[in-house]
Design a protein around this motif. Structure first.
Motif, PDB file in Angstrom:
ATOM      1  N   LEU A  62       0.542  -0.982   0.138  1.00  0.00           N
ATOM      2  CA  LEU A  62       0.008  -0.185   0.106  1.00  0.00           C
ATOM      3  C   LEU A  62       0.734   1.323   0.138  1.00  0.00           C
ATOM      4  O   LEU A  62       0.707   2.542  -0.561  1.00  0.00           O
ATOM      5  CB  LEU A  62      -0.836   0.298   0.942  1.00  0.00           C
ATOM      6  CG  LEU A  62      -1.948  -1.165   1.334  1.00  0.00           C
ATOM      7  CD1 LEU A  62      -2.902  -0.938   2.057  1.00  0.00           C
ATOM      8  CD2 LEU A  62      -2.845  -0.598   0.221  1.00  0.00           C
ATOM      9  N   ALA A  63       1.856   1.142   0.136  1.00  0.00           N
ATOM     10  CA  ALA A  63       3.109   2.344   0.835  1.00  0.00           C
ATOM     11  C   ALA A  63       3.168   2.268  -0.562  1.00  0.00           C
ATOM     12  O   ALA A  63       3.836   3.590  -0.975  1.00  0.00           O
ATOM     13  CB  ALA A  63       3.886   2.254   1.716  1.00  0.00           C
ATOM     14  N   LEU A  64       3.494   1.771  -1.403  1.00  0.00           N
ATOM     15  CA  LEU A  64       4.848   1.308  -2.722  1.00  0.00           C
ATOM     16  C   LEU A  64       4.297   2.249  -3.638  1.00  0.00           C
ATOM     17  O   LEU A  64       5.908   3.304  -4.202  1.00  0.00           O
ATOM     18  CB  LEU A  64       4.933  -0.222  -3.105  1.00  0.00           C
ATOM     19  CG  LEU A  64       5.432  -0.452  -4.305  1.00  0.00           C
ATOM     20  CD1 LEU A  64       7.608  -0.032  -3.956  1.00  0.00           C
ATOM     21  CD2 LEU A  64       5.721  -1.169  -4.669  1.00  0.00           C
ATOM     22  N   GLU A  65       3.530   3.430  -4.134  1.00  0.00           N
ATOM     23  CA  GLU A  65       2.980   4.027  -4.418  1.00  0.00           C
ATOM     24  C   GLU A  65       3.623   5.466  -4.017  1.00  0.00           C
ATOM     25  O   GLU A  65       3.488   6.221  -5.020  1.00  0.00           O
ATOM     26  CB  GLU A  65       1.747   3.867  -4.820  1.00  0.00           C
ATOM     27  CG  GLU A  65       0.997   5.179  -5.948  1.00  0.00           C
ATOM     28  CD  GLU A  65      -0.439   5.128  -5.924  1.00  0.00           C
ATOM     29  OE1 GLU A  65      -1.012   6.195  -6.126  1.00  0.00           O
ATOM     30  OE2 GLU A  65      -1.525   3.729  -5.747  1.00  0.00           O
ATOM     31  N   ASN A  66       3.423   5.922  -2.977  1.00  0.00           N
ATOM     32  CA  ASN A  66       3.869   6.591  -2.137  1.00  0.00           C
ATOM     33  C   ASN A  66       4.959   7.184  -1.723  1.00  0.00           C
ATOM     34  O   ASN A  66       5.831   8.237  -1.422  1.00  0.00           O
ATOM     35  CB  ASN A  66       2.661   7.938  -2.065  1.00  0.00           C
ATOM     36  CG  ASN A  66       1.331   8.304  -2.595  1.00  0.00           C
ATOM     37  OD1 ASN A  66       1.763   8.371  -3.533  1.00  0.00           O
ATOM     38  ND2 ASN A  66      -0.001   8.211  -2.116  1.00  0.00           N
ATOM     39  N   ASP A  67       5.750   6.149  -1.369  1.00  0.00           N
ATOM     40  CA  ASP A  67       7.029   6.143  -0.696  1.00  0.00           C
ATOM     41  C   ASP A  67       7.581   4.672  -0.011  1.00  0.00           C
ATOM     42  O   ASP A  67       7.141   4.190   0.262  1.00  0.00           O
ATOM     43  CB  ASP A  67       5.937   6.157   0.720  1.00  0.00           C
ATOM     44  CG  ASP A  67       7.635   6.916   2.299  1.00  0.00           C
ATOM     45  OD1 ASP A  67       8.666   6.279   1.831  1.00  0.00           O
ATOM     46  OD2 ASP A  67       6.939   7.084   3.045  1.00  0.00           O
ATOM     47  N   ARG A  68       8.478   4.876  -1.434  1.00  0.00           N
ATOM     48  CA  ARG A  68       8.960   3.363  -1.400  1.00  0.00           C
ATOM     49  C   ARG A  68      10.207   3.539  -0.658  1.00  0.00           C
ATOM     50  O   ARG A  68      10.282   1.980  -0.473  1.00  0.00           O
ATOM     51  CB  ARG A  68      10.489   4.125  -2.608  1.00  0.00           C
ATOM     52  CG  ARG A  68       9.647   3.525  -4.087  1.00  0.00           C
ATOM     53  CD  ARG A  68      10.716   3.997  -5.042  1.00  0.00           C
ATOM     54  NE  ARG A  68       9.403   3.432  -6.812  1.00  0.00           N
ATOM     55  CZ  ARG A  68       9.250   2.736  -6.881  1.00  0.00           C
ATOM     56  NH1 ARG A  68       9.050   1.569  -6.392  1.00  0.00           N
ATOM     57  NH2 ARG A  68       7.829   3.167  -8.184  1.00  0.00           N
ATOM     58  N   LEU A  69      10.740   4.565   0.240  1.00  0.00           N
ATOM     59  CA  LEU A  69      11.878   3.793   1.330  1.00  0.00           C
ATOM     60  C   LEU A  69      10.532   3.297   2.917  1.00  0.00           C
ATOM     61  O   LEU A  69      10.912   2.232   2.911  1.00  0.00           O
ATOM     62  CB  LEU A  69      12.258   4.813   2.321  1.00  0.00           C
ATOM     63  CG  LEU A  69      13.013   4.973   3.785  1.00  0.00           C
ATOM     64  CD1 LEU A  69      14.170   4.078   3.174  1.00  0.00           C
ATOM     65  CD2 LEU A  69      13.104   6.284   4.377  1.00  0.00           C
ATOM     66  N   SER A  70       9.392   3.851   2.727  1.00  0.00           N
ATOM     67  CA  SER A  70       8.171   3.240   4.069  1.00  0.00           C
ATOM     68  C   SER A  70       8.363   1.757   3.523  1.00  0.00           C
ATOM     69  O   SER A  70       8.050   0.570   3.809  1.00  0.00           O
ATOM     70  CB  SER A  70       6.460   3.006   4.318  1.00  0.00           C
ATOM     71  OG  SER A  70       7.593   5.176   4.730  1.00  0.00           O
ATOM     72  N   ALA A  71       7.886   1.509   2.232  1.00  0.00           N
ATOM     73  CA  ALA A  71       7.561   0.018   1.417  1.00  0.00           C
ATOM     74  C   ALA A  71       8.791  -0.645   1.455  1.00  0.00           C
ATOM     75  O   ALA A  71       8.541  -2.050   1.748  1.00  0.00           O
ATOM     76  CB  ALA A  71       6.834   0.166   0.067  1.00  0.00           C
ATOM     77  N   GLY A  72      10.057  -0.358   1.596  1.00  0.00           N
ATOM     78  CA  GLY A  72      10.855  -1.228   1.234  1.00  0.00           C
ATOM     79  C   GLY A  72      11.711  -1.358   3.113  1.00  0.00           C
ATOM     80  O   GLY A  72      12.312  -2.303   3.252  1.00  0.00           O
TER      81      GLY A  72
END
Length: 136
Positions: A62-72
């Motif tokens: 869910l975070a991948l689209e807007n925040d790659r650091l959080s997604a990672g």
């Protein structure tokens, strides 16, 4: 919308980890005799790890689209939880079953440190996503 959903999923992850680690596990060991508490915790941990894997993976997607650091970071939490569930937890159980208290203590300390790192990482992501949601 995805940031808000990522924020909610991350909040669920953070709250679940805090509740299990500092609430449920502590309660079980205080409320039950050690010979009962140990086996109960052993049966509960695989489910806790599945919860962390599933919710961190979902939050990361869910975070991948807007925040790659959080997604990672959330993906790293999911991946290291797979390792903890499939590798570390069985090693802890073998040490317990074999009566190797020294190995148990070392492995258990490692599992606590991993969980604390997961909680810290999730808290960081939670604050980051909350800030992003407030800006929008």
């Amino acid at each position: 919308m995805m940031t808000a959903l990522a924020l909610l999923a991350t909040a669920l992850l953070f709250g679940g980890m805090i509740l299990y680690s500092f609430g449920f596990a502590a309660f079980v060991f205080n409320a039950l005799p050690a010979q009962t508490a140990g086996p109960l915790i052993r049966r509960a941990f695989p489910w806790f790890y599945l919860f962390v894997i599933a919710v961190s993976a979902l939050a990361g997607l869910l975070a991948l689209e807007n925040d790659r650091l959080s997604a990672g970071l959330l993906a790293a939490i999911a991946a290291t939880t797979v390792w903890a569930r499939q590798g570390l937890m069985p090693a802890i159980n073998r040490a317990t079953d074999g009566g190797d208290r020294r190995r148990f203590k070392a492995l258990h300390t490692l599992s606590v440190l991993v969980t604390l790192a997961h909680i810290g990482g999730t808290g960081f992501v939670l604050l980051r996503l909350a800030e992003q949601a407030a800006i929008r």
